[in-house]
Design a protein around this motif. Sequence first.
Motif, short mmCIF file in Angstrom:
data_model
loop_
_atom_site.label_atom_id
_atom_site.label_comp_id
_atom_site.label_asym_id
_atom_site.label_seq_id
_atom_site.Cartn_x
_atom_site.Cartn_y
_atom_site.Cartn_z
N TYR A 117 -2.94 5.26 1.36
CA TYR A 117 -4.20 4.70 1.87
C TYR A 117 -4.89 5.78 2.71
CZ TYR A 117 -7.47 1.64 4.30
OH TYR A 117 -8.61 1.05 4.80
N PHE A 143 0.84 -1.19 0.00
CA PHE A 143 0.00 0.00 0.00
C PHE A 143 0.89 1.26 0.00
CE2 PHE A 143 -2.94 -3.22 1.23
CZ PHE A 143 -4.19 -2.77 0.85
N ILE A 147 -2.17 1.01 -4.55
CA ILE A 147 -1.69 -0.31 -4.15
C ILE A 147 -0.86 -0.89 -5.29
CG2 ILE A 147 -2.34 -2.60 -3.32
CD1 ILE A 147 -5.05 -1.37 -2.49
#
Length: 335
Positions: free
Chosen positions: A59, A56, A105
């Motif tokens: 986020y 990630f 991602i």
Amino acid sequence: MTAYTECRFNKTGVSGLIHHKEIPAELQNYSIAQEISLDCMWNITVLPGYKMYLNFNEYRLNNPNNCEANYIEVTQAESVRSKTNVMHIRFFAKHDALQNVNFEITYTAFRELSSSKEKCRPNEFDCEDSTCIDKQLKCDGYFNCKYRYDEDKTSTCAPDTGGIFNFTSQHMVVILVVFCALVLGMCASITISCWSKIQERRQRKRDYKLRRSRETSVEVGLDRTMTITSLDRGDRVLEQEIAAQQQVLGSGGRTRKIITANAITRKGGYGSGGRGGTAIIDDDMHGCYVPDVDVNVYRKQPNGGPHQQQQQHLLQQQHMHQQQLLMDDKFSPDS
């Protein structure tokens, strides 16, 4: 039209990105306008024998602690690792939770090594955790390995990676320090060696000058000794010659006598009417006159001093006087 049937994405390949920007803006506006939820799905498939790893990069959700309002779900995976070569990622958000959403991602296909003896293939990069990824993913700006070794700036992505010399910055500092120390040591050694040679040459010059000075002093002393010895030898030889002459005169081998002019007339047949006078003649020189000379004068002063010059002058006058007497006796009327 529902959000669920319209928001579908299929992904494949060795690596890729899943980004919120992939969701069409009209679909988001439709969900907000109709006050319906937005539900999107990413289906990822990689080559058989490979699995996937998620990282990630970003986020951010509108209500991160409210799973009823919004969430991101990863299926067929344990944490961020897939169990097979297929993985599903789901994004769900209500119409009032679509503002300020931002996520990115990275997925990466990797191959697990079955044993410690197995190595990564030539077209693969070793993540050093018993996994291998495609070699093209090394230093691509994204973290594809679990422990991020593929983007390590000090080793993997350092300049001249894979060459003969592959040093980290810490290694380079140590090498520079050692190199500088060696250079300084060599310079110090060369300086000391040159200084020693200079001192040695100076000492040799001083020894040479001192030796030459001593040799010169010895030569001068020898010359003086030889000169004095030669003079002494010459004096002894002269004294021996004078002693030999005196011995000859004393033994009668060669005699000098003082005779009168009449004796000379009787002996030489000149008559007896000559003038009175005396003369010194040698028996073996047939009456030739040899004046007496003081030899010591010439031995002590070869050039003669004032007294010797006066004596020589008197002897010359005496000799001339004797010669005149002889001539008178020779041509006298009685002869």
